[in-house]
Scaffold this active site. Structure first.
Site, short mmCIF file in Angstrom:
data_model
loop_
_atom_site.label_atom_id
_atom_site.label_comp_id
_atom_site.label_asym_id
_atom_site.label_seq_id
_atom_site.Cartn_x
_atom_site.Cartn_y
_atom_site.Cartn_z
N CYS A 132 36.64 6.16 -5.46
CA CYS A 132 37.72 5.31 -4.52
C CYS A 132 36.71 4.59 -3.32
O CYS A 132 37.23 3.66 -2.72
CB CYS A 132 38.68 6.39 -3.80
SG CYS A 132 39.69 7.28 -4.85
N HIS A 188 40.99 3.46 2.97
CA HIS A 188 41.47 3.91 1.38
C HIS A 188 42.64 4.44 1.73
O HIS A 188 43.00 5.32 2.41
CB HIS A 188 40.50 4.65 1.00
CG HIS A 188 40.87 5.14 -0.54
ND1 HIS A 188 41.42 4.38 -1.63
CD2 HIS A 188 40.89 6.38 -1.07
CE1 HIS A 188 41.80 5.29 -2.49
NE2 HIS A 188 41.48 6.38 -1.99
N ASN A 214 47.90 6.01 -4.74
CA ASN A 214 46.33 5.93 -4.50
C ASN A 214 45.95 5.20 -5.91
O ASN A 214 45.82 5.75 -6.96
CB ASN A 214 45.69 7.21 -4.48
CG ASN A 214 44.10 7.34 -4.51
OD1 ASN A 214 43.43 6.32 -4.64
ND2 ASN A 214 43.61 8.56 -4.22
O1 UT7 Z 1 41.09 9.21 -3.01
C1 UT7 Z 1 40.55 10.34 -2.83
C2 UT7 Z 1 40.79 11.34 -3.61
N1 UT7 Z 1 42.10 12.10 -3.15
C3 UT7 Z 1 42.59 12.44 -1.93
O2 UT7 Z 1 42.19 11.98 -0.70
C4 UT7 Z 1 43.43 13.51 -1.82
C5 UT7 Z 1 43.42 14.59 -0.60
N2 UT7 Z 1 44.26 15.57 -0.57
C6 UT7 Z 1 45.59 15.47 -0.18
O3 UT7 Z 1 45.95 14.25 -0.10
C7 UT7 Z 1 46.39 16.67 -0.39
O4 UT7 Z 1 45.68 17.72 -0.36
C8 UT7 Z 1 47.38 16.66 -1.37
C9 UT7 Z 1 48.45 15.67 -1.21
C10 UT7 Z 1 46.56 16.91 -2.79
C11 UT7 Z 1 48.22 18.40 -1.45
O5 UT7 Z 1 49.03 18.39 -0.15
P1 UT7 Z 1 48.55 19.72 0.92
O6 UT7 Z 1 49.55 19.50 2.25
O7 UT7 Z 1 47.18 19.94 1.16
O8 UT7 Z 1 49.18 20.70 -0.19
P2 UT7 Z 1 48.51 21.88 -0.57
O9 UT7 Z 1 47.50 21.60 -1.72
O10 UT7 Z 1 47.92 22.88 0.42
O11 UT7 Z 1 49.75 22.89 -1.29
C12 UT7 Z 1 51.02 23.14 -0.43
C13 UT7 Z 1 51.80 23.96 -1.48
C14 UT7 Z 1 51.08 24.69 -2.42
O12 UT7 Z 1 52.24 25.75 -2.69
P3 UT7 Z 1 52.08 26.96 -2.04
O13 UT7 Z 1 50.73 27.77 -2.69
O14 UT7 Z 1 52.25 26.85 -0.65
O15 UT7 Z 1 53.11 27.86 -2.61
C15 UT7 Z 1 51.19 23.76 -3.77
O16 UT7 Z 1 51.36 24.58 -4.96
O17 UT7 Z 1 52.54 22.74 -2.15
C16 UT7 Z 1 52.58 22.96 -3.37
N3 UT7 Z 1 52.35 21.78 -4.16
C17 UT7 Z 1 53.50 20.91 -4.67
N4 UT7 Z 1 54.81 21.13 -4.29
C18 UT7 Z 1 55.33 20.05 -4.87
C19 UT7 Z 1 51.17 20.97 -4.67
N5 UT7 Z 1 51.62 19.63 -5.16
C20 UT7 Z 1 53.06 19.82 -5.24
C21 UT7 Z 1 53.80 18.68 -5.65
N6 UT7 Z 1 55.18 19.04 -5.48
N7 UT7 Z 1 53.60 17.71 -6.23
#
Ligand code: UT7
Length: 333
Positions: free
Chosen positions: A120, A260, A290
């Site tokens: 990215c 980004h 993204n």
């Molecule tokens: O371009 C550069 C590359 N990418 C990035 O910059 C991405 C950087 N990371 C992020 O944007 C965020 O970390 C994410 C959007 C990927 C995830 O958000 P988060 O607030 O960090 O969520 P998390 O991974 O801590 O997950 C929280 C909860 C989890 O459930 P539990 O374990 O708390 O029960 C996940 O399983 O949300 C759950 N979860 C979802 N729920 C509904 C993860 N993805 C989803 C989803 N829908 N799509």
């Protein structure tokens, strides 16, 4: 390393363009595909919709549209392009490069062409790479493209990744400028120890495509979302400060921040950390998701088309992503 640009010869972005494919996928569509909700996606990422390329379309096809716009708005002919740099992690083929295909498709008959893989951060890397050929006087017209069809490396049964990603392309034409345009300072960085934070495990020389890689779905992108989130906010904020210091520019003198578009909360985090007024942070992640290397040139082209960006203004570009990698530049328009 952060360096001050040698601006004996100025560089200008003489033209720009972007393109996204026709098919739109909104959060309600995704609700039908994986265990997610419109509410979760919107709250955690700020994304409402993204575009996906149809079957039979490659990155070079999207890049043709954005590049023809950039060439037209720069007022040059296709055969005037001296060099094509395509930042992408999703070339049409592993070999040859996407840039080779683009060169042929747009009839840039005199141009050299190569791809650049910096995830990215690709467009930020491409912008600085292309600028060197202008600054040192080698070339007059350099086409820099950021394009990715992340849908091609996305597992649409994995809710951790599939809700984030979209397809798109953006292009700029770099030219020599007799005025003061161009990079004032920049940094290109890498933390390769974190290579597996964002990775497509198979399909390369270490683990070539095999029946096992298909069965394990290891030809799709995998990401440690939380680790990347933390890196994106902290590293981006730190590097922005370093580059500002190198250019001897106060943060309040930057007119627009083009960061980004990975997650709205990352943009909010950087804005909070550096006390950047929200009105100076350009945002379109809600409409495109993204788009990896395409995100910055799409953001730029929209702002230019809306008449936001004016001669003499200071822009700050910041890319971050797979590598882990980052690229930040302060650019006088
Ligand atoms: O371009 C550069 C590359 N990418 C990035 O910059 C991405 C950087 N990371 C992020 O944007 C965020 O970390 C994410 C959007 C990927 C995830 O958000 P988060 O607030 O960090 O969520 P998390 O991974 O801590 O997950 C929280 C909860 C989890 O459930 P539990 O374990 O708390 O029960 C996940 O399983 O949300 C759950 N979860 C979802 N729920 C509904 C993860 N993805 C989803 C989803 N829908 N799509």
């Amino acid at each position: 390393m952060t360096i001050q640009a040698n601006n004996n010869l100025g560089v200008k972005i003489a033209g720009c363009g972007f393109f996204v494919p026709e098919r739109k996928l909104n959060n309600l569509d995704l609700e039908k595909m994986v265990d997610t909700s419109d509410e979760w996606i919107l709250q955690r990422t700020g994304i409402k919709e993204r575009y996906l390329a149809a079957e039979g379309v490659g990155s070079s096809d999207l890049a043709v549209h954005s590049s023809l716009q950039a060439i037209k708005s720069a007022g040059i002919r296709n055969e005037d392009v001296d060099l094509i740099i395509v930042a992408t992690v999703t070339p049409d083929y592993p070999v040859p490069s996407c840039a080779n295909l683009l060169q042929d498709k747009i009839g840039a008959t005199r141009a050299g062409a190569f791809d650049l893989n910096a995830g990215c951060s690709g467009f930020a890397y491409g912008l600085m790479t292309g600028s060197q050929f202008i600054i040192n006087g080698s070339y007059k017209n350099v086409l820099v493209v950021g394009v990715d069809l992340l849908s091609r490396i996305t597992d649409f049964t994995d809710r951790n990744t599939c809700v984030l990603l979209g397809d798109g392309a953006g292009s700029v034409i770099l030219q020599r400028d007799e005025g003061e345009s161009g990079p004032l300072a920049f940094t290109l960085g890498s933390d390769g120890g974190k290579y597996d934070n964002i990775i497509v495990p198979a399909g390369g020389s270490l683990h070539p495509a095999s029946i096992t890689s298909l069965e394990n779905k290891s030809h799709y992108v995998r990401m440690d979302g939380r680790a990347v989130f933390e890196f994106a906010v902290n590293k981006t904020a730190k590097v922005i400060q370093e580059v500002l210091q190198q250019a001897a520019i106060d943060i309040e003198h930057i007119d627009y921040f083009l960061l980004h578009q990975a997650n709205l909360r990352i943009l909010e985090g950087v804005s909070r950390k550096l006390k950047i007024p929200w009105s100076k942070i350009l945002v379109n992640i809600d409409r495109y998701g993204n788009t990896s290397a395409a995100s910055l040139p799409i953001l730029l082209t929209e702002a230019v088309n809306e008449g936001k960006i004016k001669k003499g203004q200071l822009l700050l570009f910041a890319g971050f992503g797979a590598g882990l990698s980052w690229g930040v530049t302060i650019w006088r328009w």
